[in-house]
Design an enzyme around this catalytic site. Structure first.
Site, PDB file in Angstrom:
ATOM      1  N   ASP A   1       0.844  -1.189   0.000  1.00 35.11           N
ATOM      2  CA  ASP A   1       0.000   0.000   0.000  1.00 35.11           C
ATOM      3  C   ASP A   1       0.885   1.247   0.000  1.00 35.11           C
ATOM      4  OD1 ASP A   1      -2.517   1.462   0.383  1.00 35.11           O
ATOM      5  OD2 ASP A   1      -1.801   1.797   2.421  1.00 35.11           O
TER       6      ASP A   1
ATOM      7  N   ASP B   1      -0.303   5.233   0.853  1.00 33.69           N
ATOM      8  CA  ASP B   1      -0.563   6.203   1.917  1.00 33.69           C
ATOM      9  C   ASP B   1      -0.657   5.514   3.272  1.00 33.69           C
ATOM     10  OD1 ASP B   1      -1.041   8.627   0.231  1.00 33.69           O
ATOM     11  OD2 ASP B   1      -2.667   7.396  -0.542  1.00 33.69           O
TER      12      ASP B   1
ATOM     13  N   ASP C   1      -1.558  -0.587   5.982  1.00 28.31           N
ATOM     14  CA  ASP C   1      -1.730   0.044   7.291  1.00 28.31           C
ATOM     15  C   ASP C   1      -3.157  -0.014   7.815  1.00 28.31           C
ATOM     16  OD1 ASP C   1      -2.431   1.876   5.164  1.00 28.31           O
ATOM     17  OD2 ASP C   1      -2.657   3.413   6.705  1.00 28.31           O
TER      18      ASP C   1
END
Length: 236
Positions: free
Chosen positions: A24, A26, A187
């Site tokens: 991922d 961001d 995240d």
């Protein structure tokens, strides 16, 4: 960022038989919250709305630009009015974000070392994000990360985005690998849910944006302190 939890983090399961990683963007590789904060508040100023604190905006991040803007407008307007104002707000936000993209973002610790360690182990790398593809590629290029990735997919690359497994399964098909051979690293619950649905193992990092919820409560194969720690727990 993710809220504190008294629960012990799940023990990291060292993964074997891994040939690729889907990572991922961001909140996983880059702290882009300051970029979002500036662009959103420039949009809000244009619409004559009061600025929002960065913490509020962080809790809205992770499900794509459309969701972000609907949540931002929802601070001030009821749902019907949000939809009436949505197109103009999204256009404004995207024009501001295009200018801001990467200007305030910072690499999280261990990202470059982690990507390099994964490459050194022979893993193929893909970046899958819910950020629009043009913004994602520009950000990866600006921060010097683009060349690590064979494949980059954004939130507008497919009809469905994370937490749907579609983008992850596309990477598995691109690499001609079974999902069990491809680890997802992210995240938030978006990443974990997409990975579970695709049949991929998944690691979460503890420092990103999980919609204001504790990452400890997300079903994963472990919480890794950094991408470097992730790399150290992956092998063919």
């Amino acid at each position: 960022m993710s809220t504190a939890s008294s629960a012990a983090p799940p023990e990291i399961v060292a993964l074997k038989g891994i040939a690729a990683a889907i990572i991922d963007l961001d909140g996983t590789m880059l702290d882009t919250a300051p970029d979002f904060h500036v662009a959103v508040n420039r949009m809000r100023a244009e619409l004559e709305l009061a600025p929002l604190p960065q913490k509020t905006i962080i809790d809205f991040v992770g499900k794509g630009s459309e969701n972000l803007i609907r949540r931002v407008l929802g601070v001030d307007y009821p749902p019907t009015e949000v939809e009436q104002r949505f197109d103009a707000a999204l256009d404004s936000y995207q024009s501001h974000y295009a200018v801001v993209n990467g200007s305030y973002a910072k690499l999280f610790p261990g990202v470059v070392d982690g990507l390099q360690a994964m490459q050194d182990k022979g893993l193929r790398l893909a970046c899958v994000t819910n950020k629009p593809l043009a913004f994602a590629v520009a950000l990866l290029e600006k921060t010097g990360l683009r060349d690590y990735f064979e494949v980059v997919y954004g939130g507008d690359s497919f009809p469905l985005k994370k937490p749907d497994p579609m983008p992850l399964l596309a990477v598995c098909a691109d690499f001609k690998l079974q999902p069990a051979q491809v680890v997802a690293i992210g995240d938030s619950s978006n990443d974990a849910q997409a990975a579970r649905a695709a049949g991929c193992p998944v690691f979460n990092v503890p420092y990103g944006y999980n919609h204001g919820e504790s990452i400890q409560d997300v079903d994963s194969d472990g919480i890794v302190a950094s991408l470097l720690v992730a790399a150290q727990n992956i092998s063919h």
